[in-house]
Design a protein around this motif. Structure first.
Motif, PDB file in Angstrom:
ATOM      1  N   LEU A  18      49.602  34.024  41.716  1.00 19.43           N
ATOM      2  CA  LEU A  18      49.549  33.714  43.154  1.00 19.43           C
ATOM      3  C   LEU A  18      48.695  32.454  43.398  1.00 19.43           C
ATOM      4  CD1 LEU A  18      49.074  37.244  44.738  1.00 19.43           C
ATOM      5  CD2 LEU A  18      51.055  35.770  44.975  1.00 19.43           C
ATOM      6  N   PHE A  19      47.592  32.395  42.698  1.00 18.17           N
ATOM      7  CA  PHE A  19      46.679  31.272  42.896  1.00 18.17           C
ATOM      8  C   PHE A  19      47.351  29.969  42.514  1.00 18.17           C
ATOM      9  CE2 PHE A  19      43.231  28.372  42.105  1.00 18.17           C
ATOM     10  CZ  PHE A  19      42.377  28.631  43.166  1.00 18.17           C
ATOM     11  N   LEU A  41      47.537  31.735  50.541  1.00 13.35           N
ATOM     12  CA  LEU A  41      47.997  32.396  49.315  1.00 13.35           C
ATOM     13  C   LEU A  41      46.885  32.392  48.271  1.00 13.35           C
ATOM     14  CD1 LEU A  41      50.614  33.749  48.497  1.00 13.35           C
ATOM     15  CD2 LEU A  41      51.332  31.613  47.417  1.00 13.35           C
ATOM     16  N   MET A  42      46.203  31.229  48.171  1.00 11.43           N
ATOM     17  CA  MET A  42      45.132  31.131  47.183  1.00 11.43           C
ATOM     18  C   MET A  42      43.986  32.075  47.556  1.00 11.43           C
ATOM     19  SD  MET A  42      45.145  27.050  46.922  1.00 11.43           S
ATOM     20  CE  MET A  42      43.741  26.776  45.912  1.00 11.43           C
ATOM     21  N   LEU A  43      43.686  32.144  48.865  1.00 13.92           N
ATOM     22  CA  LEU A  43      42.630  33.035  49.294  1.00 13.92           C
ATOM     23  C   LEU A  43      42.954  34.483  48.951  1.00 13.92           C
ATOM     24  CD1 LEU A  43      41.734  31.564  52.800  1.00 13.92           C
ATOM     25  CD2 LEU A  43      40.200  31.758  50.859  1.00 13.92           C
ATOM     26  N   ASN A  44      44.199  34.825  49.220  1.00 10.50           N
ATOM     27  CA  ASN A  44      44.588  36.207  48.945  1.00 10.50           C
ATOM     28  C   ASN A  44      44.659  36.514  47.471  1.00 10.50           C
ATOM     29  OD1 ASN A  44      44.735  37.431  51.509  1.00 10.50           O
ATOM     30  ND2 ASN A  44      46.426  36.068  51.980  1.00 10.50           N
ATOM     31  N   ALA A  45      44.997  35.497  46.661  1.00  9.71           N
ATOM     32  CA  ALA A  45      44.930  35.672  45.199  1.00  9.71           C
ATOM     33  C   ALA A  45      43.506  36.013  44.802  1.00  9.71           C
ATOM     34  CB  ALA A  45      45.396  34.389  44.500  1.00  9.71           C
ATOM     35  N   ASN A  47      41.275  37.299  46.780  1.00  9.32           N
ATOM     36  CA  ASN A  47      40.997  38.630  47.296  1.00  9.32           C
ATOM     37  C   ASN A  47      41.488  39.723  46.335  1.00  9.32           C
ATOM     38  OD1 ASN A  47      39.787  37.748  49.549  1.00  9.32           O
ATOM     39  ND2 ASN A  47      41.487  38.114  50.958  1.00  9.32           N
ATOM     40  N   LEU A  48      42.681  39.489  45.857  1.00 12.16           N
ATOM     41  CA  LEU A  48      43.265  40.472  44.929  1.00 12.16           C
ATOM     42  C   LEU A  48      42.375  40.649  43.705  1.00 12.16           C
ATOM     43  CD1 LEU A  48      45.611  42.332  44.212  1.00 12.16           C
ATOM     44  CD2 LEU A  48      46.783  40.378  43.177  1.00 12.16           C
ATOM     45  N   ALA A  49      41.963  39.497  43.184  1.00 11.61           N
ATOM     46  CA  ALA A  49      41.103  39.560  41.995  1.00 11.61           C
ATOM     47  C   ALA A  49      39.803  40.288  42.321  1.00 11.61           C
ATOM     48  CB  ALA A  49      40.785  38.126  41.526  1.00 11.61           C
ATOM     49  N   LEU A  50      39.231  39.961  43.493  1.00 19.66           N
ATOM     50  CA  LEU A  50      37.982  40.595  43.879  1.00 19.66           C
ATOM     51  C   LEU A  50      38.132  42.103  43.973  1.00 19.66           C
ATOM     52  CD1 LEU A  50      36.658  38.178  46.630  1.00 19.66           C
ATOM     53  CD2 LEU A  50      35.430  38.870  44.572  1.00 19.66           C
ATOM     54  N   ALA A  51      39.225  42.507  44.686  1.00 23.52           N
ATOM     55  CA  ALA A  51      39.434  43.945  44.869  1.00 23.52           C
ATOM     56  C   ALA A  51      39.660  44.659  43.534  1.00 23.52           C
ATOM     57  CB  ALA A  51      40.640  44.181  45.798  1.00 23.52           C
ATOM     58  N   ALA A  52      40.426  43.990  42.652  1.00 28.10           N
ATOM     59  CA  ALA A  52      40.720  44.591  41.345  1.00 28.10           C
ATOM     60  C   ALA A  52      39.460  44.755  40.530  1.00 28.10           C
ATOM     61  CB  ALA A  52      41.735  43.703  40.596  1.00 28.10           C
ATOM     62  N   PHE A  53      38.661  43.685  40.488  1.00 27.63           N
ATOM     63  CA  PHE A  53      37.424  43.777  39.690  1.00 27.63           C
ATOM     64  C   PHE A  53      36.476  44.797  40.282  1.00 27.63           C
ATOM     65  CE2 PHE A  53      38.401  39.305  38.203  1.00 27.63           C
ATOM     66  CZ  PHE A  53      38.731  39.712  36.912  1.00 27.63           C
ATOM     67  N   ALA A  54      36.481  44.877  41.619  1.00 28.89           N
ATOM     68  CA  ALA A  54      35.591  45.861  42.245  1.00 28.89           C
ATOM     69  C   ALA A  54      35.984  47.271  41.848  1.00 28.89           C
ATOM     70  CB  ALA A  54      35.650  45.713  43.775  1.00 28.89           C
ATOM     71  N   ARG A  55      37.249  47.444  41.858  1.00 29.79           N
ATOM     72  CA  ARG A  55      37.718  48.781  41.490  1.00 29.79           C
ATOM     73  C   ARG A  55      37.402  49.041  40.025  1.00 29.79           C
ATOM     74  NH1 ARG A  55      42.590  50.312  39.520  1.00 29.79           N
ATOM     75  NH2 ARG A  55      43.233  52.527  39.772  1.00 29.79           N
ATOM     76  N   GLN A  56      37.600  48.030  39.235  1.00 31.17           N
ATOM     77  CA  GLN A  56      37.341  48.172  37.806  1.00 31.17           C
ATOM     78  C   GLN A  56      35.904  48.611  37.533  1.00 31.17           C
ATOM     79  OE1 GLN A  56      39.371  47.946  35.235  1.00 31.17           O
ATOM     80  NE2 GLN A  56      37.833  48.008  33.599  1.00 31.17           N
ATOM     81  N   TRP A  57      34.991  48.012  38.220  1.00 29.02           N
ATOM     82  CA  TRP A  57      33.567  48.265  37.978  1.00 29.02           C
ATOM     83  C   TRP A  57      32.996  49.324  38.897  1.00 29.02           C
ATOM     84  CZ3 TRP A  57      32.532  46.610  33.474  1.00 29.02           C
ATOM     85  CH2 TRP A  57      33.067  45.406  32.988  1.00 29.02           C
ATOM     86  N   GLY A  58      33.841  49.866  39.775  1.00 31.53           N
ATOM     87  CA  GLY A  58      33.347  50.932  40.653  1.00 31.53           C
ATOM     88  C   GLY A  58      32.232  50.444  41.563  1.00 31.53           C
ATOM     89  N   ASN A  59      32.331  49.205  41.914  1.00 32.21           N
ATOM     90  CA  ASN A  59      31.278  48.605  42.753  1.00 32.21           C
ATOM     91  C   ASN A  59      31.902  48.156  44.056  1.00 32.21           C
ATOM     92  OD1 ASN A  59      29.458  46.872  43.996  1.00 32.21           O
ATOM     93  ND2 ASN A  59      28.512  46.331  42.043  1.00 32.21           N
ATOM     94  N   GLY A  60      31.299  48.514  45.204  1.00 34.63           N
ATOM     95  CA  GLY A  60      31.870  48.195  46.510  1.00 34.63           C
ATOM     96  C   GLY A  60      31.695  46.757  46.950  1.00 34.63           C
ATOM     97  N   ASP A  61      30.834  46.045  46.270  1.00 36.85           N
ATOM     98  CA  ASP A  61      30.512  44.678  46.720  1.00 36.85           C
ATOM     99  C   ASP A  61      31.755  43.828  46.855  1.00 36.85           C
ATOM    100  OD1 ASP A  61      27.985  45.527  46.720  1.00 36.85           O
ATOM    101  OD2 ASP A  61      27.233  44.235  45.105  1.00 36.85           O
ATOM    102  N   MET A  70      38.657  37.679  54.462  1.00 39.77           N
ATOM    103  CA  MET A  70      39.738  37.812  55.426  1.00 39.77           C
ATOM    104  C   MET A  70      39.270  37.388  56.818  1.00 39.77           C
ATOM    105  SD  MET A  70      41.200  41.377  53.904  1.00 39.77           S
ATOM    106  CE  MET A  70      42.292  41.910  55.206  1.00 39.77           C
ATOM    107  N   THR A  71      38.079  37.731  57.153  1.00 36.61           N
ATOM    108  CA  THR A  71      37.537  37.330  58.459  1.00 36.61           C
ATOM    109  C   THR A  71      37.462  35.825  58.559  1.00 36.61           C
ATOM    110  OG1 THR A  71      36.134  39.291  58.275  1.00 36.61           O
ATOM    111  CG2 THR A  71      35.700  37.767  60.086  1.00 36.61           C
ATOM    112  N   VAL A  72      36.839  35.223  57.534  1.00 35.76           N
ATOM    113  CA  VAL A  72      36.696  33.758  57.538  1.00 35.76           C
ATOM    114  C   VAL A  72      38.069  33.123  57.552  1.00 35.76           C
ATOM    115  CG1 VAL A  72      35.884  31.809  56.224  1.00 35.76           C
ATOM    116  CG2 VAL A  72      34.453  33.817  56.454  1.00 35.76           C
ATOM    117  N   ALA A  73      39.019  33.697  56.793  1.00 35.17           N
ATOM    118  CA  ALA A  73      40.352  33.135  56.722  1.00 35.17           C
ATOM    119  C   ALA A  73      40.989  33.186  58.097  1.00 35.17           C
ATOM    120  CB  ALA A  73      41.197  33.921  55.717  1.00 35.17           C
ATOM    121  N   ALA A  74      40.788  34.290  58.822  1.00 32.67           N
ATOM    122  CA  ALA A  74      41.362  34.397  60.155  1.00 32.67           C
ATOM    123  C   ALA A  74      40.796  33.313  61.049  1.00 32.67           C
ATOM    124  CB  ALA A  74      41.044  35.778  60.737  1.00 32.67           C
ATOM    125  N   ALA A  75      39.471  33.160  60.978  1.00 36.47           N
ATOM    126  CA  ALA A  75      38.841  32.113  61.789  1.00 36.47           C
ATOM    127  C   ALA A  75      39.384  30.757  61.402  1.00 36.47           C
ATOM    128  CB  ALA A  75      37.329  32.155  61.593  1.00 36.47           C
TER     129      ALA A  75
END
Lengths: 104, 771
Positions: A18-19, A41-45, A47-61, A70-75
């Motif tokens: 995607l990136f 598209l790049m931002l969401n790519a 995001n995807l990576a961030l969400a995946a890694f977060a899930r991987q490490w069980g960390n909410g950050d 997403m907020t900044v992107a909307a702005a």
């Protein structure tokens, strides 16, 4: 839940694809809106990576960071589209290559 | 009564107040107000002087030193031991001078009110006159040489201002007046230079400038006069001196007495050491130089005749009665010093005698009524200076006093004559052209001069009061008994002769002989003047129409005439038949002795008195026979010139012995040439053209040229320009990167990001690859 586990590599690969698509879109397209969509598209790519890694490490950050992005992107969309409208009103075009006033 | 002594500052401050009042308000007061203030100030000062006189008599001729209020210490340098205060000295000498200055001054102020009537600068005149009184009184009342010097310079300034008072007179007269003023000022500078050197040397020698410190008595005076009091106070002379030693600070004169007594005192001047006697001789000779300037003696007398350009009251007050006697006062004040130096005294006597005869001779050949009197003044001052030189300090002061009265009288009377002549002249001008104004009268005939005696004649009937008062002044000046001049002149002659006979001083004989001849000249030129002015027939229509002056002028004349007759009685020599019994014996001398250490009274010498009167009478007879009514009808030449042998003698006198011409050719002209040479060659050619233009300007110019072209424009400007050029060139290359296309930037951002990622991952990659 183990069986529904998807390997982290797949997320990363998808994110990378995607990136790259986004990056190529930014570099190759001249339509401002399309460039804008490519940036999204790049931002969401990312995001995807961030969400995946977060899930991987069980960390909410990472998940939280995604919301911020997403907020900044909307702005950014709001400001960006306003700019594009302004440009269109003056230039009657949104071809990005016609905007090169800052050429050295 | 001693409290009256505290009033002495008022003698100075009242005229000062009058002067300030007229200075700031005079323009609005009108002639009457100005006159009241000025004359009132002078008269009040006179009253104070009278009070001081009475107080002195009451306290047995006591002396006092009074601090000036508000002024206090004047110059104070503790580390150098300098402490000079504004202190007034009341003693018999200063009170004598105060009485003369304010007394004659008041009469002259009064007279001037009439004389200056209608002058456009009436207030200014009286401001100057009062200022003169201020300085003259500072001069005579000061208790130290520096105050005397301040007064000395101040009266010189007033003299300058008043001689040139009519500096804007028409027909070039104004230039003559201001030239005369400058001449007086410059010639006086030479004398003042001598005086200030003398004062400085005095300070160097004695460490003080006070005549006597407060409470101190003249030493020798104690020794001479108070021996009778010894038992009463229980102190002998020696003890008195020791007392003075013990008290520490001492005035100049007592210190001088003590050092003279010791005999071997040496004065250190840096590397030079002089004996005390030599030092005194130098000091006194320097003082003499000051006196020759202010008191118009050879060689500096040339300014006084020209000073007659001033208004006549000025001539009377400043240039006859008071200021010019300052030199005599100063020398009498320093009598202790002059008495100690035979050399200086001899020089003083010879200078005085020379002046007396030279000026007396020149006076014979003058036509200007005031010039005759001016030379007469110079001559009489010569008498006084001679008296100082032969040690006759009483006689000098006595002649100063009598001369102040009769010479002021003569000047004022001559002013009255001039006034009358001008009046007659104006009358004529009116008669000739009906609508003529006063000021046009001057143009009527240019030859007319109201002061030229050739235009006068026969004024006796026209101006009787002036005539009679003039006659009194003349007889006093000629030395006819019993007029004032006789007593004082006779005493000078006698003392000169005595100095020769008793003390063996050569200058005594010389002075006596010369002064006797000068006295003959005096009688001759005065009677010549009286004949020319008052006798015979009027030689000009102006003289025919002259009228007597008003009362404001004649009253002072009559007062002064009375004094010219009577003032001599204050000092009748002892042993003079009848008169000395009537008026007391040399009372003035007794009075003066209290402050003038070496003053002494005279004894009558009837033979000498007869001789002096005889000489004067013969001179008068001779003058009248030469200037007879018949001889004075035609004055195209002086009757003296009829005789071929005497003609040249008269010619020299008329040409003033070519004294001014001599000074012009030998001093003024070489000085002008030298000044011109210095201005042209040294200043302009050398200093301006060479040093400034060539050396300084050109070398500076050269240095700046080097700095501008190669240094500033080449190196400094060049390096900065180069830097700018380089920056611009670099920028023009670098800015090509900026294409303006957003996608280019995006690509570079991408490459940049990739590079950063690569750099971050590089160690990992290296590890993976096992490099």
């Amino acid at each position: 839940m183990e069986s529904s586990e998807v390997a982290i590599e797949l997320y990363v690969v998808l994110s990378a694809i995607l990136f790259i698509m986004g990056a190529l879109g930014v570099l190759l397209r001249r339509n401002a809106i399309l460039i804008f969509m490519s940036v999204e598209l790049m931002l969401n790519a990312a995001n995807l990576a961030l969400a995946a890694f977060a899930r991987q490490w069980g960390n909410g950050d990472g998940q939280v960071l995604v919301f911020f992005v997403m907020t900044v992107a909307a702005a950014e969309v709001a400001v960006g589209l306003a700019l594009i409208v302004a440009i269109f009103r003056t230039k009657h075009s949104i071809d990005i290559d016609e905007l090169h006033k800052f050429s050295g | 009564m001693e409290n009256f002594f505290d009033l002495v500052p008022l003698v100075v401050f009242i005229p000062l107040a009058g002067m300030l009042l007229n200075l700031f308000a005079g323009q609005n007061l009108g002639e009457r107000g100005v006159a009241i203030i000025a004359v009132g100030a002078s008269a009040s000062a006179f009253l104070i002087a009278l009070l001081l006189w009475i107080a002195q008599i009451d306290t047995g001729y006591g002396a006092a030193v009074i601090d000036a209020p508000l002024l206090g210490s004047w110059i104070e340098i503790p580390s150098a031991g300098v402490d000079i205060g504004w202190q007034f000295r009341v003693d018999t000498l200063s009170v004598t001078m105060m009485l003369v200055v304010t007394g004659v001054g008041t009469l002259i102020h009064l007279y001037a009110v009439g004389y200056m009537h209608g002058d456009e600068r009436f207030p200014r005149f009286f401001v100057y006159m009062n200022l003169f009184l201020v300085f003259m009184l500072v001069l005579v009342t000061g208790n130290n040489f520096l105050m005397m010097f301040v007064g000395w310079e101040g009266v010189g300034l007033c003299s300058f201002l008043l001689i040139g008072f009519w500096f804007d007179k028409a027909h070039g007269e104004g230039w003559k007046n201001s030239d005369a003023a400058r001449k007086a000022f410059i010639v006086n500078r030479i004398g003042d230079f001598g005086l200030i050197l003398g004062v400085l040397l005095t300070f160097w020698t004695f460490g003080t400038l006070d005549y006597y410190v407060p409470g101190e008595e003249p030493l020798a005076h104690h020794a001479e006069t108070e021996e009778a009091d010894v038992p009463l106070f229980g102190t002998g002379v020696e003890e008195a001196e020791e007392e003075a030693h013990a008290t520490g600070p001492m005035g100049v004169f007592n210190q001088a007495e003590i050092w003279l007594e010791e005999g071997d005192h040496e004065v250190e001047f840096g590397m030079v050491s002089l004996s005390f006697k030599t030092t005194i001789t130098i000091i006194t000779l320097l003082f003499l130089l000051g006196a020759t300037g202010k008191s118009a003696q050879i060689p500096l007398f040339v300014w006084l005749p020209d000073a007659m350009a001033g208004p006549t009251p000025v001539s009377a007050l400043i240039h006859a009665a008071t200021m010019v006697t300052a030199g005599v006062y100063m020398m009498v004040r320093s009598n202790v010093l002059y008495h100690a130096s035979d050399t200086a005294s001899a020089v003083v006597a010879l200078v005085g005698a020379g002046t007396a005869i030279v000026a007396g001779y020149i006076a014979v050949g003058q036509w200007d009524i005031k010039r005759v009197l001016a030379y007469s003044t110079v001559s009489q001052l010569g008498f006084m200076v001679t008296a100082v030189g032969v040690g006759a300090y009483t006689a000098a002061m006595f002649h100063l006093v009598t001369h102040a009265f009769f010479k002021a009288l003569l000047f004022l009377a001559s002013g009255s004559v001039i006034h009358g002549m001008e009046h007659g002249h104006h009358h004529l001008a009116h008669a000739h052209d009906g609508h003529g104004h006063d000021h046009d009268a001057d143009a009527h005939d240019d030859d007319f001069d109201p002061q030229d005696m050739r235009f006068m004649g026969g004024l006796r009937e026209k101006m009787p009061i002036t005539y009679w008062t003039y006659l009194f002044g003349t007889l006093a000046l000629a030395g006819i008994i019993p007029f004032a001049g006789f007593w004082s002149k006779d005493e000078i002659l006698l003392d000169s002769l005595k100095a020769g006979l008793d003390d063996g001083h050569m200058e005594g004989y010389v002075g006596f002989g010369v002064l006797l001849v000068a006295a003959a000249f005096t009688a001759f030129y005065m009677w010549r003047q009286v004949s020319l002015v008052f006798y015979g027939k009027a030689r000009h229509e102006a003289a025919d129409h002259a009228v007597e002056s008003g009362r404001v002028m004649t009253v002072p004349l009559m007062t002064l005439a009375a004094f010219s007759l009577g003032i001599g009685f204050i000092n009748i020599p002892s042993g003079f038949p009848i008169l000395s019994a009537l008026f007391g014996e040399h009372r003035f001398a007794n009075w003066l002795e209290e402050s003038v250490t070496y003053a002494h009274g005279g004894t009558a010498n009837l033979l000498l008195a007869a001789l002096a009167v005889l000489v004067a009478t013969i001179a008068i007879y001779f003058a009248r026979s030469v200037y007879s009514d018949e001889a004075m009808v035609d004055l195209s030449q002086d009757p003296l010139e009829d005789d071929l042998h005497i003609r040249r003698v008269f010619g020299w006198a008329n040409a003033k012995l070519y004294w001014d011409e001599f000074y012009f050719s030998f001093i003024v002209y070489p000085y002008q040439r030298a000044a011109k040479w210095l201005a042209d060659v040294l200043d302009w050619q050398f200093w301006h053209d060479f040093v400034h233009e060539r050396i300084i300007y050109r070398s500076y110019r050269g240095a700046t040229d080097v700095l501008t072209e190669p240094v500033d424009k080449g190196v400094i400007d060049g390096s900065f320009n180069k830097l700018g050029d380089l920056t611009r060139q670099a920028a023009s290359r670098v800015r090509l990167i900026q294409t303006g296309y957003v996608r280019t930037y995006a690509l570079s951002v991408l490459f940049g990001s990739l590079l950063v990622i690569f750099l971050i991952l590089f160690p990992v990659i290296r590890e993976l690859l096992g490099i």
